[in-house]
Design an enzyme around this catalytic site. Structure first.
Site, PDB file in Angstrom:
ATOM      1  N   LYS A 232      48.154 -15.242  -0.140  1.00  0.00           N
ATOM      2  CA  LYS A 232      46.796 -15.092  -0.616  1.00  0.00           C
ATOM      3  C   LYS A 232      45.892 -16.016  -1.252  1.00  0.00           C
ATOM      4  CE  LYS A 232      43.007 -12.431  -1.001  1.00  0.00           C
ATOM      5  NZ  LYS A 232      42.279 -12.808  -2.340  1.00  0.00           N
TER       6      LYS A 232
ATOM      7  N   HIS B 126      45.237 -18.686   1.346  1.00  0.00           N
ATOM      8  CA  HIS B 126      44.011 -18.104   1.924  1.00  0.00           C
ATOM      9  C   HIS B 126      42.783 -18.283   1.289  1.00  0.00           C
ATOM     10  CE1 HIS B 126      41.198 -14.577   1.928  1.00  0.00           C
ATOM     11  NE2 HIS B 126      41.517 -14.285   3.534  1.00  0.00           N
ATOM     12  N   ASN B 127      42.684 -18.100   0.019  1.00  0.00           N
ATOM     13  CA  ASN B 127      41.507 -18.310  -0.898  1.00  0.00           C
ATOM     14  C   ASN B 127      41.023 -19.842  -0.862  1.00  0.00           C
ATOM     15  OD1 ASN B 127      41.694 -15.650  -1.137  1.00  0.00           O
ATOM     16  ND2 ASN B 127      41.046 -15.595  -3.276  1.00  0.00           N
TER      17      ASN B 127
ATOM     18  N   GLU C  87      39.563 -20.642   2.389  1.00  0.00           N
ATOM     19  CA  GLU C  87      38.064 -19.771   2.208  1.00  0.00           C
ATOM     20  C   GLU C  87      37.183 -20.866   1.278  1.00  0.00           C
ATOM     21  OE1 GLU C  87      36.567 -16.474  -0.651  1.00  0.00           O
ATOM     22  OE2 GLU C  87      38.002 -15.525   1.068  1.00  0.00           O
ATOM     23  N   TYR C  88      37.431 -21.512   0.544  1.00  0.00           N
ATOM     24  CA  TYR C  88      36.633 -22.209  -0.033  1.00  0.00           C
ATOM     25  C   TYR C  88      36.259 -23.516   0.777  1.00  0.00           C
ATOM     26  CZ  TYR C  88      38.051 -21.094  -5.196  1.00  0.00           C
ATOM     27  OH  TYR C  88      38.142 -20.202  -6.204  1.00  0.00           O
TER      28      TYR C  88
ATOM     29  N   SER D 202      42.540  -9.022   0.961  1.00  0.00           N
ATOM     30  CA  SER D 202      41.361  -9.822   1.167  1.00  0.00           C
ATOM     31  C   SER D 202      40.661  -8.490   1.861  1.00  0.00           C
ATOM     32  CB  SER D 202      41.536 -10.924   2.207  1.00  0.00           C
ATOM     33  OG  SER D 202      40.388 -11.397   2.696  1.00  0.00           O
TER      34      SER D 202
END
Length: 304
Positions: A175, A178-179, A182-183, A123
Site C-alpha cells: 500500500k 501504491h500511494n 499515486e503521487y 485503497s
C-alpha cells in the site's frame, strides 16, 4: 461473520456499512461515542459500543477486531489497549496507513500473546462504500483464509481487488508503494492540465478534454474520472487553495527506494512539488534571481 470495528472516520464508517449491508454483524466503537450510536441507528446489522470492553463483551470468541484509526500513536495505543482485554485465538486487523516496519514490530508483539495479526493496506477512499475497496493483505495464510468472506464482501468482487500478498508488513508495504505511485500519477495529470490551460490561443475546454481522454485513451483511469468530475464543477478551481498535503506514505516510499538503491525520480519529484505548494514565497527562487543578477546582470523583479 461478526467483527468489531474501532475507528469510525470516513473509511471506518463506510467499512462498517459495507460489511453490515452484506450480512456481517458489526459492533462499532469510536472515541466519540455519538458516531457509533448514529451508525447503529442507520444500519440494522450494526451495534454501538461505548468502550472497548463493551465491544469485546458483545462479540463471541474467537473475536475479530478491525482497527481503522490514524497511523502512529493512535494505532499504537489502540493495539496496546486491545491486548489487555483480548484472548488467545482472537484476531486484530490493522487497516490504516501504518509504516510497514511498525506493522512488523506490532505483529510480533501481538503474536507473543497468541493473538493473530493481519495488516490490510486499504485503497478506495470515499467511493469504497459503493464501488468496493482494493485490499493488500499481509499475515499468516491460514488466518487470512479464515477471514476470506470479509475481504470478499469488502472488495469490488469476490475474486478481484484484493489478495494475500505476504507475511505481516507486506500488506502495508504494498500500500505504501501504491500511494507513492499515486503521487506521480496525480502530479502528471496536474502538470498536463496546467499546460492545456496555459495555451490561451485555443481556449480549451478542460472538462471536455478530460471526458475525451476517459474513453479509449491510454491514460484513462479512475484518477482521470475524478479529474473530469472536479473540472465539471469549476474549471478554474476558484475555491481551492494551491496547498497540497501529504499523508507520509510518499516519504516512506522514497526512503525505501533509497535503502534499496532503486531510482524513483518521478515519485520523489511529485513529493517535492507538494512541498513547493506550501510555500507562501520561495527563498530559493529569490536567491536564484539574485545570482542571475550577480553574474549576468539579469533583471530582477523588486518587491513593491
Amino acid at each position: 461473520m461478526e467483527l468489531g470495528i474501532v475507528g469510525l472516520g470516513r473509511m471506518g464508517a463506510n467499512i462498517a456499512r459495507r460489511l453490515a449491508r452484506n450480512g456481517h454483524r458489526i459492533v462499532a466503537h469510536n472515541r466519540t461515542a455519538e458516531k457509533a450510536e448514529i451508525l447503529a441507528e442507520e444500519e440494522s446489522n450494526i451495534e454501538a459500543a461505548t468502550t472497548l470492553n463493551e465491544m469485546i463483551e458483545k462479540l463471541a470468541a474467537p473475536r475479530t477486531i478491525w482497527i481503522m484509526v490514524p497511523a502512529g500513536e493512535a494505532t499504537e495505543s489502540t493495539i496496546e489497549a486491545l491486548l489487555e482485554i483480548l484472548s488467545p485465538g482472537d484476531t486484530i486487523i490493522e487497516g490504516g496507513n501504518s509504516y510497514y516496519k511498525d506493522t512488523m514490530r506490532r505483529a510480533e508483539l501481538v503474536r507473543a500473546q497468541e493473538i493473530h495479526f493481519v495488516d490490510v493496506g486499504t485503497s478506495g477512499g470515499i467511493w469504497g462504500l459503493t464501488e468496493g475497496y482494493s485490499m493488500m493483505v499481509g499475515g499468516e495464510k491460514v488466518v487470512v483464509g479464515r477471514l476470506r468472506s470479509v475481504f470478499e464482501t469488502f472488495a469490488p468482487g469476490s475474486d478481484k481487488g484484493w489478495g494475500h500478498v505476504g507475511s505481516n508488513g507486506a500488506g502495508h508495504f504494498v500500500k505504501m508503494v501504491h500511494n507513492g505511485i499515486e503521487y506521480g500519477l496525480m502530479q502528471a495529470f496536474a502538470e498536463g492540465f496546467e499546460i492545456l490551460r496555459a495555451k490561451k490561443d485555443f481556449d480549451l475546454d478542460l472538462h471536455q478534454v478530460a471526458e475525451i481522454w476517459r474513453y479509449g485513451s491510454v491514460v484513462r483511469s479512475w484518477l482521470l474520472d475524478l479529474t473530469a468530475e472536479a473540472l465539471a464543477q469549476d474549471q478554474n478551481l476558484t475555491e481551492i487553495r494551491d496547498w497540497v498535503d501529504d499523508s507520509g506514505e510518499g516519504r516512506w516510499t522514497i526512503a525505501e527506494a533509497i535503502d534499496e538503491d532503486v531510482p524513483a525520480p518521478v515519485i520523489t519529484l511529485a513529493l517535492m512539488m507538494r512541498f513547493v505548494s506550501r510555500q507562501d514565497e520561495s527563498y530559493a527562487a529569490k536567491l536564484l534571481a539574485a545570482l542571475r543578477n550577480q553574474f549576468g546582470g539579469h533583471t530582477v523583479r523588486r518587491q513593491e
